[in-house]
Structures are given as C-alpha cells and as structure tokens.
Write a protein that holds these residues in place. Sequence first.
Motif, PDB file in Angstrom:
ATOM      1  N   THR A  33      -6.519 -13.535  -5.414  1.00 43.47           N
ATOM      2  CA  THR A  33      -6.618 -12.773  -6.392  1.00 43.47           C
ATOM      3  C   THR A  33      -6.336 -13.348  -7.679  1.00 43.47           C
ATOM      4  O   THR A  33      -5.241 -14.023  -7.711  1.00 43.47           O
ATOM      5  CB  THR A  33      -5.627 -11.363  -6.161  1.00 43.47           C
ATOM      6  OG1 THR A  33      -6.307 -10.562  -5.409  1.00 43.47           O
ATOM      7  CG2 THR A  33      -5.595 -10.562  -7.487  1.00 43.47           C
ATOM      8  N   GLY A  35      -6.038 -13.404 -11.751  1.00 48.30           N
ATOM      9  CA  GLY A  35      -6.093 -12.767 -13.003  1.00 48.30           C
ATOM     10  C   GLY A  35      -6.054 -13.485 -14.259  1.00 48.30           C
ATOM     11  O   GLY A  35      -5.548 -14.648 -14.288  1.00 48.30           O
ATOM     12  N   CYS A  50      -9.213  -9.141 -13.937  1.00 44.25           N
ATOM     13  CA  CYS A  50      -8.627  -9.727 -12.883  1.00 44.25           C
ATOM     14  C   CYS A  50      -9.711  -9.382 -11.739  1.00 44.25           C
ATOM     15  O   CYS A  50     -10.487  -8.483 -11.932  1.00 44.25           O
ATOM     16  CB  CYS A  50      -7.177  -9.381 -12.360  1.00 44.25           C
ATOM     17  SG  CYS A  50      -7.136  -7.513 -12.182  1.00 44.25           S
ATOM     18  N   ARG A  52      -9.799  -9.080  -7.757  1.00 38.84           N
ATOM     19  CA  ARG A  52      -9.183  -9.152  -6.285  1.00 38.84           C
ATOM     20  C   ARG A  52      -9.900  -9.734  -4.979  1.00 38.84           C
ATOM     21  O   ARG A  52     -11.331  -9.801  -5.029  1.00 38.84           O
ATOM     22  CB  ARG A  52      -8.797  -7.742  -6.027  1.00 38.84           C
ATOM     23  CG  ARG A  52      -7.949  -6.890  -6.758  1.00 38.84           C
ATOM     24  CD  ARG A  52      -7.419  -5.787  -6.148  1.00 38.84           C
ATOM     25  NE  ARG A  52      -8.035  -4.815  -5.429  1.00 38.84           N
ATOM     26  CZ  ARG A  52      -8.068  -3.738  -5.398  1.00 38.84           C
ATOM     27  NH1 ARG A  52      -6.937  -3.017  -5.942  1.00 38.84           N
ATOM     28  NH2 ARG A  52      -8.854  -2.764  -4.855  1.00 38.84           N
ATOM     29  N   CYS A 105      -3.544  -6.104 -10.103  1.00 34.51           N
ATOM     30  CA  CYS A 105      -3.879  -7.845 -10.349  1.00 34.51           C
ATOM     31  C   CYS A 105      -3.556  -7.777 -11.941  1.00 34.51           C
ATOM     32  O   CYS A 105      -3.992  -8.878 -12.531  1.00 34.51           O
ATOM     33  CB  CYS A 105      -4.974  -8.355  -9.867  1.00 34.51           C
ATOM     34  SG  CYS A 105      -6.615  -7.176 -10.135  1.00 34.51           S
ATOM     35  N   PHE A 112       2.631 -13.423  -8.671  1.00 30.44           N
ATOM     36  CA  PHE A 112       1.588 -14.167  -8.636  1.00 30.44           C
ATOM     37  C   PHE A 112       2.283 -15.656  -8.137  1.00 30.44           C
ATOM     38  O   PHE A 112       3.293 -15.997  -8.670  1.00 30.44           O
ATOM     39  CB  PHE A 112       0.980 -14.606  -9.946  1.00 30.44           C
ATOM     40  CG  PHE A 112       0.116 -13.607 -10.223  1.00 30.44           C
ATOM     41  CD1 PHE A 112       0.453 -12.090 -11.158  1.00 30.44           C
ATOM     42  CD2 PHE A 112      -1.262 -13.653  -9.829  1.00 30.44           C
ATOM     43  CE1 PHE A 112      -0.345 -11.389 -11.134  1.00 30.44           C
ATOM     44  CE2 PHE A 112      -2.207 -12.453 -10.139  1.00 30.44           C
ATOM     45  CZ  PHE A 112      -1.825 -11.306 -10.676  1.00 30.44           C
TER      46      PHE A 112
END
Length: 125
Positions: A33, A35, A50, A52, A105, A112
């Motif tokens: 994912t 972002g 973002c 996913r 996200c 992250f």
Amino acid sequence: QVQLVESGGGLVQPGGSLRLSCSASGFTLDFKTVGWFRQAPGKEREGVSCTRSTDARTWYTDSVKGRFTISRDSAKNTVYLQMNMLEAEDTAVYYCAAVDYAAACYDPRMPFSYWGQGTQVTVSS
C-alpha cells in the motif's frame, strides 16, 4: 539498500502540472500500500492520495479530486502522482510511504514501514 526516493518536484505556475515519482529499491512496491502525503510550513502532514495493495482501491483528499491521479508502474517499481491544475495551496513537501497493508492508507499516523525523504513542490507565479 532498502529505500524510497521521491523525485519530480519543482517550481510551477498556477494551473501547471508536475508528476511526482516514488521509486523503491530493495523491495517491490507491487504488493505494498503506497500513500502520498504533503506537509506545508506550519501545518500537519496530511494524506493526499493512496493506493491499497489488497484491492487496488485509490483514495484522494477532497481538495485534489479531479486534479491528481495516482498510478503504479510495476516494471519501474514506481508509484506516480500526476498533479494537474496546480494551485498555490498545493505548495508543500510531498512524501511517499509504503507498507504491506493499511486500511486507512490516507492517514500519515499509520505505521508505514518506509518513508521517502520528500520533494518540494512550489506553485507560484
């Protein structure tokens, strides 16, 4: 070396376009994912867009809908943020981040795994 590197920032006039790149080394972005976030002076970091890993869904903050597009290039192990019709309010340092999965996200407070160093975007005449 495992890292994310952003590029493509710069100075652009209002109404102009930029394409930001988020390139990974040491791991693949295909199953991550990813972002895009930004932080303007004196403001908190905010989610911009973002994508996913699990369902390929994308999200955009309201202020960029219709102007920004997030996309992946698996061959280049890169995620892009195409930014059109830029406004002065888009001026900020833009960061990308990656994680195996993050339901939210768009939230920079999510854990992250990787963050890039940021790239400056300045929209000014």
